[in-house]
Design a protein around this motif. Structure first.
Motif, PDB file in Angstrom:
ATOM      1  N   PHE A   1       0.853  -1.190   0.000  1.00 15.06           N
ATOM      2  CA  PHE A   1       0.000   0.000   0.000  1.00 15.06           C
ATOM      3  C   PHE A   1       0.889   1.240   0.000  1.00 15.06           C
ATOM      4  CE2 PHE A   1      -2.484   3.285   2.279  1.00 15.06           C
ATOM      5  CZ  PHE A   1      -3.571   3.359   1.424  1.00 15.06           C
TER       6      PHE A   1
ATOM      7  N   ASN B   1       1.013   5.470   0.118  1.00  5.71           N
ATOM      8  CA  ASN B   1       0.290   6.684   0.491  1.00  5.71           C
ATOM      9  C   ASN B   1       1.174   7.873   0.102  1.00  5.71           C
ATOM     10  OD1 ASN B   1      -1.330   8.637   1.553  1.00  5.71           O
ATOM     11  ND2 ASN B   1      -0.976   8.102   3.694  1.00  5.71           N
TER      12      ASN B   1
ATOM     13  N   LEU C   1       2.245  11.363   0.204  1.00  4.81           N
ATOM     14  CA  LEU C   1       2.069  12.544   1.050  1.00  4.81           C
ATOM     15  C   LEU C   1       2.358  13.824   0.277  1.00  4.81           C
ATOM     16  CD1 LEU C   1       3.684  11.287   4.377  1.00  4.81           C
ATOM     17  CD2 LEU C   1       1.328  11.074   3.585  1.00  4.81           C
TER      18      LEU C   1
ATOM     19  N   THR D   1      -8.500  10.066  -4.700  1.00  2.00           N
ATOM     20  CA  THR D   1      -8.399   9.773  -3.280  1.00  2.00           C
ATOM     21  C   THR D   1      -8.156   8.297  -3.013  1.00  2.00           C
ATOM     22  OG1 THR D   1     -10.801   9.519  -3.178  1.00  2.00           O
ATOM     23  CG2 THR D   1      -9.890  11.687  -2.646  1.00  2.00           C
ATOM     24  N   ARG D   2      -8.311   7.464  -4.019  1.00  2.00           N
ATOM     25  CA  ARG D   2      -8.136   6.026  -3.785  1.00  2.00           C
ATOM     26  C   ARG D   2      -7.011   5.456  -4.630  1.00  2.00           C
ATOM     27  NH1 ARG D   2      -7.665   2.174  -0.330  1.00  2.00           N
ATOM     28  NH2 ARG D   2      -8.055   0.099  -1.206  1.00  2.00           N
TER      29      ARG D   2
ATOM     30  N   LEU E   1      -3.330  14.490  -1.851  1.00  2.00           N
ATOM     31  CA  LEU E   1      -2.935  13.187  -1.334  1.00  2.00           C
ATOM     32  C   LEU E   1      -3.619  12.071  -2.112  1.00  2.00           C
ATOM     33  CD1 LEU E   1      -3.042  13.811   2.522  1.00  2.00           C
ATOM     34  CD2 LEU E   1      -1.210  14.243   0.898  1.00  2.00           C
ATOM     35  N   SER E   2      -2.858  11.008  -2.397  1.00  2.00           N
ATOM     36  CA  SER E   2      -3.379   9.888  -3.156  1.00  2.00           C
ATOM     37  C   SER E   2      -2.820   8.597  -2.605  1.00  2.00           C
ATOM     38  CB  SER E   2      -3.013  10.022  -4.629  1.00  2.00           C
ATOM     39  OG  SER E   2      -3.442  11.272  -5.126  1.00  2.00           O
ATOM     40  N   THR E   3      -3.423   7.497  -3.005  1.00  2.00           N
ATOM     41  CA  THR E   3      -2.982   6.176  -2.554  1.00  2.00           C
ATOM     42  C   THR E   3      -2.946   5.214  -3.731  1.00  2.00           C
ATOM     43  OG1 THR E   3      -5.248   5.500  -2.022  1.00  2.00           O
ATOM     44  CG2 THR E   3      -3.947   6.513  -0.248  1.00  2.00           C
TER      45      THR E   3
ATOM     46  N   GLU F   1      -2.909   0.777  -4.176  1.00  2.00           N
ATOM     47  CA  GLU F   1      -2.909  -0.559  -3.575  1.00  2.00           C
ATOM     48  C   GLU F   1      -2.532  -1.563  -4.654  1.00  2.00           C
ATOM     49  OE1 GLU F   1      -6.299  -3.605  -1.984  1.00  2.00           O
ATOM     50  OE2 GLU F   1      -6.362  -1.528  -1.181  1.00  2.00           O
TER      51      GLU F   1
ATOM     52  N   LYS G   1       4.658   7.066   1.845  1.00  2.00           N
ATOM     53  CA  LYS G   1       4.646   6.075   2.913  1.00  2.00           C
ATOM     54  C   LYS G   1       4.187   4.737   2.340  1.00  2.00           C
ATOM     55  CE  LYS G   1       4.102   8.660   7.218  1.00  2.00           C
ATOM     56  NZ  LYS G   1       5.333   8.075   7.779  1.00  2.00           N
TER      57      LYS G   1
END
Length: 311
Positions: free
Chosen positions: A224, A226, A228, A247-248, A279-281, A283, A306
């Protein structure tokens, strides 16, 4: 003072001996002539009075006092910097030293460059060193300016001034040579990836190629990410639609040719990303992720990510 008869032979009768230590010579006084005041540069003073039985007199009377020692501080003739960029402005009238030294010392991942301008009088000089002992250039009142010069991670400047109107200005800047990438194991405790190890101090350097390999353990685990912060655009203006961070998940639109971060998930290329967004992520769909950073020009501030393990 009235100790014995006057004359050169008075010490054969009565005298006063004054000494400061066993290693220093003593002073002898006799007769009726007052000595000059005595100043001792120390913490001890000894007086010894001797008389015989042949003559008598009033003796002597003396006063003493202590005075604080005046400690003269040596002027500071050297200044050290660890800034990645800065300017030295020297004026002879502002310093007390004929010879003044400036030292800029950074970590080994940096390369320094500088530009010099100055006005020196006859006999004065400014010497720039590429190390503590190896001179590179000496500027004098007749030296032609040569523009900026590139050094390693150290810059030493020594001004030997003979004229009160001597002055010069030297501006330095630096580039981070990279030192990025590596292999990491993702765990439940988040770890950090920075685009470069001086992320909080300097912008990302151009002409970089860095690869991070992330592994999450067994096949049921995922990685995962993240984001920042993310800025690889710098001063570049993209005319095509650029990547969008949701956002996802990261979603790719347009093309990133100059500077980009490429994500490879389990051997499959997800896409290249080069924008500055919120901010984004991300997976992963496999247990392994590869992040490939490529910069060519004006790459911006870089990024902080992160990463952790999902089970």
């Amino acid at each position: 003072l009235e100790v014995g008869p006057s004359g050169p032979e008075c010490m054969n009768y009565d005298y006063l001996e004054v000494s400061t230590s066993s290693n220093s010579p003593s002073s002898w006084f006799c007769g009726q002539t007052l000595p000059e005041p005595i100043t001792v540069n120390g913490t001890r003073l000894s007086l010894r009075f001797s008389s015989d039985s042949s003559l008598s007199g009033r003796g002597f009377f003396a006063t003493y006092t202590t005075v604080p020692t005046v400690v003269t501080k040596k002027p500071v003739c050297e200044v050290k910097f660890q800034n990645v960029r800065g300017t030295v402005r020297y004026k002879r009238e502002d310093v007390q030293c004929d010879v003044y030294t400036y030292i800029v010392a950074l970590s080994s991942s940096f390369t320094l460059s500088y530009k010099y301008t100055g006005k020196l009088g006859q006999g004065s000089s400014v010497t720039v060193y590429r190390s503590t002992t190896e001179p590179l250039t000496t500027y004098r009142h007749f030296t032609k300016l040569t523009g900026s010069k590139t050094l390693s991670n150290m810059l030493k400047v020594v001004i030997n001034s003979t004229q009160q109107n001597d002055q010069f200005e030297l501006t330095w800047k630096s580039k981070d040579k990279g030192l990025c990438g590596g292999s990491y194991r993702a765990t439940r405790t988040p770890g950090n990836i920075f685009s470069h190890h001086t992320y909080n101090e300097t912008s990302l350097a151009p002409n970089q190629k860095c690869v991070w390999n992330l592994a999450a353990g067994n096949k049921n685990n995922k990685v995962f990410l993240n984001f920042l912060s993310f800025d690889l655009a710098g001063r570049i203006t993209y005319t095509d639609p650029i990547d969008v961070m949701t956002t996802r998940h990261l979603q790719r639109r347009g093309k990133c040719r100059t500077n980009y971060l490429e994500i490879i998930d389990g051997g499959k290329k997800v896409g290249r990303f080069c924008n500055e967004r919120k901010l984004s992520t991300y997976e992963s769909i496999s247990k392994k992720l590869k992040l490939k950073l490529v910069t060519k020009r004006d790459p911006g501030k870089g990024f902080q990510i992160k990463f952790s393990r999902l089970t």
